[in-house]
Design an enzyme around this catalytic site. Sequence first.
Site, short mmCIF file in Angstrom:
data_model
loop_
_atom_site.label_atom_id
_atom_site.label_comp_id
_atom_site.label_asym_id
_atom_site.label_seq_id
_atom_site.Cartn_x
_atom_site.Cartn_y
_atom_site.Cartn_z
N GLY A 1 0.88 -1.13 0.02
CA GLY A 1 0.11 -0.02 -0.03
C GLY A 1 0.83 1.30 0.01
O GLY A 1 2.18 1.23 0.02
N SER A 2 0.21 2.48 -0.06
CA SER A 2 1.04 3.65 -0.10
C SER A 2 1.90 3.81 1.14
O SER A 2 2.87 4.40 1.06
CB SER A 2 0.04 4.89 -0.23
OG SER A 2 -0.94 4.79 0.60
N THR A 3 1.25 3.51 2.38
CA THR A 3 2.26 3.68 3.70
C THR A 3 3.14 2.78 3.48
O THR A 3 4.48 3.26 4.06
CB THR A 3 1.27 3.89 4.75
OG1 THR A 3 -0.11 4.36 4.60
CG2 THR A 3 2.07 4.43 5.76
N ASP B 1 3.24 -2.83 8.31
CA ASP B 1 2.26 -2.68 7.29
C ASP B 1 1.30 -1.76 7.70
O ASP B 1 1.23 -1.46 8.74
CB ASP B 1 1.49 -3.99 7.01
CG ASP B 1 0.64 -4.34 5.52
OD1 ASP B 1 0.81 -3.17 4.99
OD2 ASP B 1 0.31 -5.24 5.33
N GLY B 2 0.47 -1.09 6.30
CA GLY B 2 -0.63 -0.30 6.82
C GLY B 2 -1.91 -0.88 7.30
O GLY B 2 -1.81 -2.29 7.37
N ALA B 3 -2.76 -0.12 7.34
CA ALA B 3 -4.28 -0.91 7.46
C ALA B 3 -5.22 0.34 6.94
O ALA B 3 -5.15 1.46 6.78
CB ALA B 3 -4.41 -0.72 8.93
N ASP B 4 -6.51 -0.27 6.89
CA ASP B 4 -7.46 0.45 6.26
C ASP B 4 -8.32 1.17 7.68
O ASP B 4 -9.00 2.04 7.52
CB ASP B 4 -8.38 -0.40 5.39
CG ASP B 4 -7.60 -0.68 4.07
OD1 ASP B 4 -7.19 0.07 3.33
OD2 ASP B 4 -7.63 -1.91 4.05
N GLY C 1 -6.73 -5.16 3.49
CA GLY C 1 -7.21 -5.37 2.33
C GLY C 1 -7.49 -4.42 1.18
O GLY C 1 -8.01 -4.94 0.05
N GLU D 1 -0.38 -10.85 3.38
CA GLU D 1 -0.54 -10.03 4.75
C GLU D 1 -0.70 -10.68 5.98
O GLU D 1 -0.13 -10.75 6.72
CB GLU D 1 -1.42 -8.79 4.84
CG GLU D 1 -0.71 -7.73 3.37
CD GLU D 1 -1.74 -6.50 3.24
OE1 GLU D 1 -1.33 -5.67 2.60
OE2 GLU D 1 -2.88 -6.76 3.61
O1 5RP Z 1 -4.11 -3.55 3.24
C1 5RP Z 1 -3.66 -3.21 2.70
C2 5RP Z 1 -3.42 -3.55 1.34
O2 5RP Z 1 -4.05 -4.79 1.03
C3 5RP Z 1 -2.91 -1.83 2.94
O3 5RP Z 1 -2.15 -1.74 4.22
C4 5RP Z 1 -4.20 -0.61 3.23
O4 5RP Z 1 -5.19 -0.95 2.14
C5 5RP Z 1 -3.75 0.66 3.64
O5 5RP Z 1 -3.36 1.24 2.40
P1 5RP Z 1 -2.62 2.60 2.13
O6 5RP Z 1 -1.58 2.52 3.21
O7 5RP Z 1 -2.58 2.91 0.94
O8 5RP Z 1 -3.79 3.75 3.01
#
Ligand code: 5RP
EC number: 5.3.1.6
Length: 224
Positions: free
Chosen positions: A33-35, A85-88, A99, A107
């Site tokens: 993801g972007s983060t 890792d990032g998260a939503d 996801g 992940e």
């Molecule tokens: O779960 C993920 C990818 O499957 C990402 O960690 C989640 O979507 C966050 O993304 P971003 O850092 O772009 O906001």
Amino acid sequence: MTQDELKKATARAAVDYIAPKLDADSIVGVGTGSTANFFIDYLAEIKGQFDGTVASSDASAERLRSHGIPVYDLNSVDGIQCYVDGADEANPALQLIKGGGAALTREKIVAAVSSEFVCIADESKWVPLLGDFPLPVEVIPMARSLVARELVKLGGDPVYRQGVTTDNGNVILDVHNLKITEPKALEEAINNITGVVTNGIFALRPADILLLGTTSGVKTFTAK
Ligand SMILES: O=C(CO)[C@H](O)[C@H](O)COP(=O)(O)O
């Protein structure tokens, strides 16, 4: 500060947090993801301080390699010291929805193997109750309609994510209108539907620490 500036600040904080824990044999788990992309870019600055990485997606593996950071198959490493890792969405128990980038299954596998799971997110992801973000569910393609009907029975409104195929060759259903009051129970219930590979609730294996990028600095949370 913009959302990207908050993401960069938490990604930088994650590198500062893990750097003292690493040695020449260490393997770092890297999310998607972007983060996570900002994290990869900062991780490159300390690439001499650890052995290599395991990536949770082909896209992250490619970005890591572009920085000259080794990427290993999970089956060829003994363990992962920390996974970043990032998260939503993230709640105060550090249970997550993930996801949004369709990488949830890998992940979840990397998180399961890792000794420490460091979640990095900007403050828009912090929620009291999971479920405003539509819950991603990775599904074997031939089971898409079957799984959708079962998700409706659980109270959700599944929407097929058109045009997306996961790195594992599967499809994604995004489940709207779930109020996730019992994250562990719902994670298990959805995973028990035949045809589901996994779903984006990370409650059975939540994050160990959350570095939350806010306008007043990066705040550190541990699970309550
Ligand atoms: O779960 C993920 C990818 O499957 C990402 O960690 C989640 O979507 C966050 O993304 P971003 O850092 O772009 O906001």
